[in-house]
Write a protein that holds these residues in place. Structure first.
Motif, PDB file in Angstrom:
ATOM      1  N   LEU A 437       1.112  -1.408  -0.229  1.00  0.00           N
ATOM      2  CA  LEU A 437       0.228   0.181   0.374  1.00  0.00           C
ATOM      3  C   LEU A 437       0.533   1.437   0.103  1.00  0.00           C
ATOM      4  N   GLY A 438       1.843   1.073   0.835  1.00  0.00           N
ATOM      5  CA  GLY A 438       2.655   2.260   1.061  1.00  0.00           C
ATOM      6  C   GLY A 438       3.318   2.538  -0.482  1.00  0.00           C
ATOM      7  N   ALA A 439       3.766   1.703  -1.573  1.00  0.00           N
ATOM      8  CA  ALA A 439       4.494   1.762  -2.432  1.00  0.00           C
ATOM      9  C   ALA A 439       3.258   2.220  -3.730  1.00  0.00           C
ATOM     10  N   ALA A 440       2.307   1.958  -3.471  1.00  0.00           N
ATOM     11  CA  ALA A 440       1.076   2.379  -4.322  1.00  0.00           C
ATOM     12  C   ALA A 440       0.343   3.533  -3.974  1.00  0.00           C
ATOM     13  N   ASP A 441       0.492   4.415  -2.526  1.00  0.00           N
ATOM     14  CA  ASP A 441       0.719   5.480  -2.585  1.00  0.00           C
ATOM     15  C   ASP A 441       0.645   6.366  -2.961  1.00  0.00           C
ATOM     16  N   LEU A 442       2.472   6.207  -2.959  1.00  0.00           N
ATOM     17  CA  LEU A 442       3.825   7.078  -3.571  1.00  0.00           C
ATOM     18  C   LEU A 442       3.872   6.794  -5.305  1.00  0.00           C
ATOM     19  N   LEU A 443       3.107   6.031  -5.746  1.00  0.00           N
ATOM     20  CA  LEU A 443       2.870   6.245  -7.269  1.00  0.00           C
ATOM     21  C   LEU A 443       1.919   7.205  -7.619  1.00  0.00           C
ATOM     22  N   VAL A 444       1.081   6.654  -6.813  1.00  0.00           N
ATOM     23  CA  VAL A 444      -0.640   7.906  -7.073  1.00  0.00           C
ATOM     24  C   VAL A 444       0.362   9.224  -6.413  1.00  0.00           C
ATOM     25  N   ARG A 445       1.158   9.676  -5.078  1.00  0.00           N
ATOM     26  CA  ARG A 445       0.855  10.811  -4.991  1.00  0.00           C
ATOM     27  C   ARG A 445       2.397  11.255  -6.282  1.00  0.00           C
ATOM     28  N   LEU A 446       2.997  10.710  -6.421  1.00  0.00           N
ATOM     29  CA  LEU A 446       4.196  11.146  -7.335  1.00  0.00           C
ATOM     30  C   LEU A 446       4.032  10.749  -8.573  1.00  0.00           C
ATOM     31  N   HIS A 447       4.424  10.209  -8.938  1.00  0.00           N
ATOM     32  CA  HIS A 447       4.402   9.203 -10.203  1.00  0.00           C
ATOM     33  C   HIS A 447       2.934   9.154 -11.289  1.00  0.00           C
ATOM     34  N   LEU A 448       1.912   9.407 -10.764  1.00  0.00           N
ATOM     35  CA  LEU A 448       0.411  10.196 -11.306  1.00  0.00           C
ATOM     36  C   LEU A 448       0.733  11.671 -11.205  1.00  0.00           C
ATOM     37  N   ASP A 449       0.172  12.130 -13.600  1.00  0.00           N
ATOM     38  CA  ASP A 449      -0.515  13.307 -12.836  1.00  0.00           C
ATOM     39  C   ASP A 449      -2.233  13.439 -12.750  1.00  0.00           C
ATOM     40  N   GLU A 450      -2.159  14.155 -13.600  1.00  0.00           N
ATOM     41  CA  GLU A 450      -3.972  15.272 -13.005  1.00  0.00           C
ATOM     42  C   GLU A 450      -4.945  14.290 -13.986  1.00  0.00           C
ATOM     43  N   HIS A 451      -3.972  13.375 -15.212  1.00  0.00           N
ATOM     44  CA  HIS A 451      -4.624  13.234 -16.544  1.00  0.00           C
ATOM     45  C   HIS A 451      -4.143  11.655 -15.803  1.00  0.00           C
ATOM     46  N   ALA A 452      -3.818  10.910 -14.951  1.00  0.00           N
ATOM     47  CA  ALA A 452      -3.445  10.039 -14.838  1.00  0.00           C
ATOM     48  C   ALA A 452      -2.535   9.168 -16.045  1.00  0.00           C
ATOM     49  N   ARG A 453      -1.176  10.259 -16.055  1.00  0.00           N
ATOM     50  CA  ARG A 453      -0.662  10.024 -17.234  1.00  0.00           C
ATOM     51  C   ARG A 453       0.978   9.335 -16.176  1.00  0.00           C
ATOM     52  N   LEU A 454       1.894   8.251 -16.370  1.00  0.00           N
ATOM     53  CA  LEU A 454       2.429   8.083 -15.428  1.00  0.00           C
ATOM     54  C   LEU A 454       3.834   8.556 -15.186  1.00  0.00           C
ATOM     55  N   ALA A 455       4.877   9.621 -15.298  1.00  0.00           N
ATOM     56  CA  ALA A 455       6.129   9.263 -14.675  1.00  0.00           C
ATOM     57  C   ALA A 455       7.019   7.948 -14.625  1.00  0.00           C
ATOM     58  N   ARG A 456       7.813   7.204 -15.413  1.00  0.00           N
ATOM     59  CA  ARG A 456       8.598   6.523 -15.197  1.00  0.00           C
ATOM     60  C   ARG A 456       9.374   6.156 -14.018  1.00  0.00           C
ATOM     61  N   THR A 457      10.382   6.797 -13.484  1.00  0.00           N
ATOM     62  CA  THR A 457      10.410   7.378 -12.557  1.00  0.00           C
ATOM     63  C   THR A 457      10.597   8.030 -11.695  1.00  0.00           C
ATOM     64  N   SER A 458      11.189   8.291 -10.379  1.00  0.00           N
ATOM     65  CA  SER A 458      10.641   8.857  -9.343  1.00  0.00           C
ATOM     66  C   SER A 458      12.283   8.983  -8.167  1.00  0.00           C
ATOM     67  N   LYS A 459      13.255   9.718  -7.735  1.00  0.00           N
ATOM     68  CA  LYS A 459      14.532   9.373  -6.994  1.00  0.00           C
ATOM     69  C   LYS A 459      13.610  10.473  -5.550  1.00  0.00           C
ATOM     70  N   ASP A 460      14.242  10.366  -4.508  1.00  0.00           N
ATOM     71  CA  ASP A 460      13.985  10.584  -3.229  1.00  0.00           C
ATOM     72  C   ASP A 460      12.812  11.802  -3.234  1.00  0.00           C
ATOM     73  N   GLY A 461      11.748  11.544  -3.367  1.00  0.00           N
ATOM     74  CA  GLY A 461      10.043  12.161  -3.875  1.00  0.00           C
ATOM     75  C   GLY A 461      10.213  13.860  -4.905  1.00  0.00           C
ATOM     76  N   GLN A 462      11.209  13.314  -5.687  1.00  0.00           N
ATOM     77  CA  GLN A 462      11.322  14.256  -6.976  1.00  0.00           C
ATOM     78  C   GLN A 462      10.889  12.996  -7.915  1.00  0.00           C
ATOM     79  N   ALA A 463       9.954  13.373  -8.784  1.00  0.00           N
ATOM     80  CA  ALA A 463       9.381  12.358  -9.958  1.00  0.00           C
ATOM     81  C   ALA A 463      10.178  13.006 -11.139  1.00  0.00           C
TER      82      ALA A 463
END
Length: 677
Positions: A437-463
């Protein structure tokens, strides 16, 4: 003075930020610079846990003379293949077509229009084994560019035309049937290594997706040979040096046929896939070894790969400090008998030598041994072995640890979410579900934009700036679907739907149903990458087919099921010919042939004992690709719960497939039978 890579977030690129080479990240500006200077581009592709990438960096990219040559005659571009799998795929296809082989580091020379004309992988600093030195290669390419430009342009143009003409056979847009799956099983049987487990010769990679197919095929057909290959392969890997006998988790591959000596890097994707494989093997057989390995691998991921933000890091390096200041492959993991005696004393060291297969000659290099389990565990005192393992692990933790690539890759976190959610549910480990759940929350919070498009990577809380590719959308959707089934939280089903809508609109060919690795609106490369075959992970193509099929079973979405069936057409063509390379597609085809079965569990909630019993039974069902929804009657979170009332006021389960439903049941045993027959 740091070069341009100092401003990047990729750990691999940052490793090269202090090179004397004037590196550029992949960018339009780099190619514009090459045009302005009228020089070719050196493209160097690797990743942070790649042993030979480090070797070439030390030998050549840290060398001032080589750097001067590069800076004078080239624009040098460094790419992290894990951040830009699209760039890696396009040029790796060219390397393999031209040389018959590929690998990393990948070294490609391009025109300023990004067209490749000369290829290689690792080049040594001096001529060796028939290979030219890297400086000789640089001089040869520079001379060709300066003196034979027309010839270079002709070669580059031909390569691009050849790549553009490579077509993938889509089959006939129909999924594999019994005939193709039987032919695939026969093909795997021919390539199976009955003495050692696994398929083919050295090097041996964990065949995670193939094992999933074998388990599903056995569950659907009762084919004992399929189960035997899966079980024996998993046992041989778990007893070999490819598995970390102290800390859990798997290395990337074995350099030999016997699973003894690993290439020591530990990748998130391997461990996520194998954690799930062993959990599913336990579900099918009750194997105690499978249970232990699944849990130890899950614990390894949480303990050593989880980031402060709740996601999971990409990898641990193969190399580490051996205690003398030298960076050596495997130093963290290997032992001599003398080292065992130093930690354990003579008597327990003798036990450890026999239990872990440590020899004076060594099973690795220079008298060092990789720990294995060559003996049957029941021949040893379990409490004493546990004490030995605990003391060795504690001693090993005092060694210099391998470096960690801290970037969070969306696709691989999706695989980890699915594995941890299911393993936690099977073995009553809510902490593992919480980690998912923690990893899923991170993906939603950090990797998904408002159009549900995904960023490939993040690091240290930065997409990161790089767009997600097909495998990101597919594997994250797969993880969210597993999480929805385990937790009963319908929001994860909703998020999976958002991602799969992108698959349908931005990655799929509306006519053929073929899928592309990059979106319709992604950066244009010399070729739009497209590959339906598995590599170390499921292909984005077949992973999308699996997620689309599961989502359709959960929601009744006909468009998603049709898209899944069309995508599986390529598996119908490839499965009988190259089953080892479409294992996940074959596993998805097994689910399609079985329905997949749709299980709805209704009750007062998961705090209720009866509801929990039915829900757990549903999750442990071996029917291939079965989907599970749990909640209160007529809950709007899961379409499968609509019109599903309690029976006599008791928690109730409904099992349906192909528009036909069994009689509802309140009995976990009857539900178990409905999901195993």
């Amino acid at each position: 003075m740091p070069n341009r890579l100092a401003h990047e977030t990729s750990p691999y690129l940052l490793q090269h930020a202090d090179n004397p080479v004037d590196w550029w990240p992949w960018s339009a500006e780099a190619f514009e610079e090459a045009r302005k200077r009228n020089v070719p581009v050196l493209l160097s592709v690797g990743y942070s846990s790649c042993h030979w990438c480090h070797v070439m960096a030390h030998e050549s990219f840290e060398d001032q003379e080589t750097a001067d040559q590069l800076n004078a005659h080239f624009v040098s571009v460094k790419v992290d293949r894990e951040e830009r799998p699209d760039v890696d795929a396009v040029y790796m296809e060219a390397v393999q077509a031209a040389t018959g082989q590929g690998g990393w580091p990948m070294t490609v020379f391009l025109t300023p229009d990004a067209e490749p004309f000369y290829f290689g992988t690792y080049f040594p600093p001096a001529p060796r084994h028939g290979m030219p030195s890297f400086q000789q290669v640089l001089e040869g390419v520079h001379s060709a560019w300066a003196d034979r430009r027309d010839e270079v342009a002709e070669v580059a143009g031909k390569i691009v035309r050849d790549l553009a003409g490579r077509e993938i056979s889509y089959g006939d847009s129909r999924a594999p049937g019994e005939e193709q799956l039987a032919a695939a099983l026969l093909g795997l049987t021919r390539e199976y290594d009955p003495q050692r487990g696994g398929f083919g010769g050295a090097p041996k990679f964990p065949p995670s997706m193939v094992v999933e197919f074998l388990l599903r095929h056995h569950a659907r057909t009762g084919a004992e040979g399929a189960l035997q290959m899966a079980r024996d392969t998993c046992e041989r890997m778990a007893r070999g040096g490819i598995y970390d006998q102290l800390g859990g988790g798997f290395a990337r591959y074995s350099v030999d046929r016997d699973w003894v000596v690993p290439h020591f890097e530990k990748m998130l994707y391997d461990n996520a896939l194998l954690c799930r494989v062993y959990a599913h093997l336990w579900r099918s057989t009750g194997s105690e070894l499978a249970r232990r390995v699944a849990l130890e691998t899950a614990d390894f991921m949480v303990r050593e790969l989880r980031t402060n933000e709740g996601g999971f890091s990409s990898a641990l390096d193969a190399d580490s400090d051996d205690g003398t200041g030298k960076h050596v492959e495997g130093a963290y993991y290997v032992w001599t008998p003398a080292q065992l005696r130093e930690v354990l004393g003579d008597e327990d060291a003798e036990l450890a030598v026999r239990y872990f297969g440590v020899t004076e000659e060594g099973t690795f290099e220079e008298g060092l041994s990789v720990l294995q389990l060559p003996q049957q565990e029941q021949d040893f005192d379990a409490d004493r072995v546990a004490s030995v393992r605990e003391r060795l692990l504690r001693a090993r933790s005092g060694r210099p640890a391998p470096g960690r690539d801290d970037k969070v890759v969306a696709a691989w976190n999706g695989l980890a979410i699915a594995a941890l959610a299911e393993t936690g549910a099977y073995f009553d480990r809510p902490d593992l579900v919480e980690a998912a759940l923690g990893a899923a929350d991170l993906l939603v919070r950090l990797h998904l934009d408002e159009h549900a498009r995904l960023a490939r990577t993040s690091k240290d809380g930065q997409a990161g700036a790089n767009a997600g590719v097909l495998e990101d959308y597919a594997d994250v959707a797969e993880g969210f679907l597993a999480l929805a089934s385990v937790t009963g939280e319908g929001v994860w089903l909703e998020f999976a739907g958002f991602l799969l809508d992108h698959v349908l609109t931005r990655f799929a060919d509306p006519e053929s149903g073929a899928l592309f690795d990059t979106a319709l609106d992604a950066e244009k490369l010399i070729r739009r990458p497209q590959d339906p075959t598995d590599n170390a992970t499921p292909s984005g193509w077949t992973a999308a087919a699996g997620a689309l099929l599961s989502y359709a079973a959960q929601t009744g979405a006909e468009a998603h099921r049709t898209a899944a069936e069309k995508a599986l057409g390529v598996v119908k063509a490839l499965g009988p010919r190259v089953p080892r390379f479409v294992g996940w597609g074959l596993a998805v085809a097994e689910a399609l042939l079985d329905g997949p079965r749709e299980v709805a569990v209704v009750g007062p909630g998961l705090t209720d004992e009866g509801t929990r019993a039915l829900h757990r039974t549903a999750l442990l069902g071996t029917a291939p690709g079965a989907v599970v929804a749990v909640g209160t009657p007529d809950s709007e979170e899961f379409p499968l719960l609509a019109g599903r009332p309690l029976v006599d006021g008791e928690p109730t389960a409904f099992v349906c497939r192909n528009f036909t439903c069994d009689a509802p049941t309140t009995d976990p045993e009857r539900l178990r039978s409905a999901l195993t027959d």
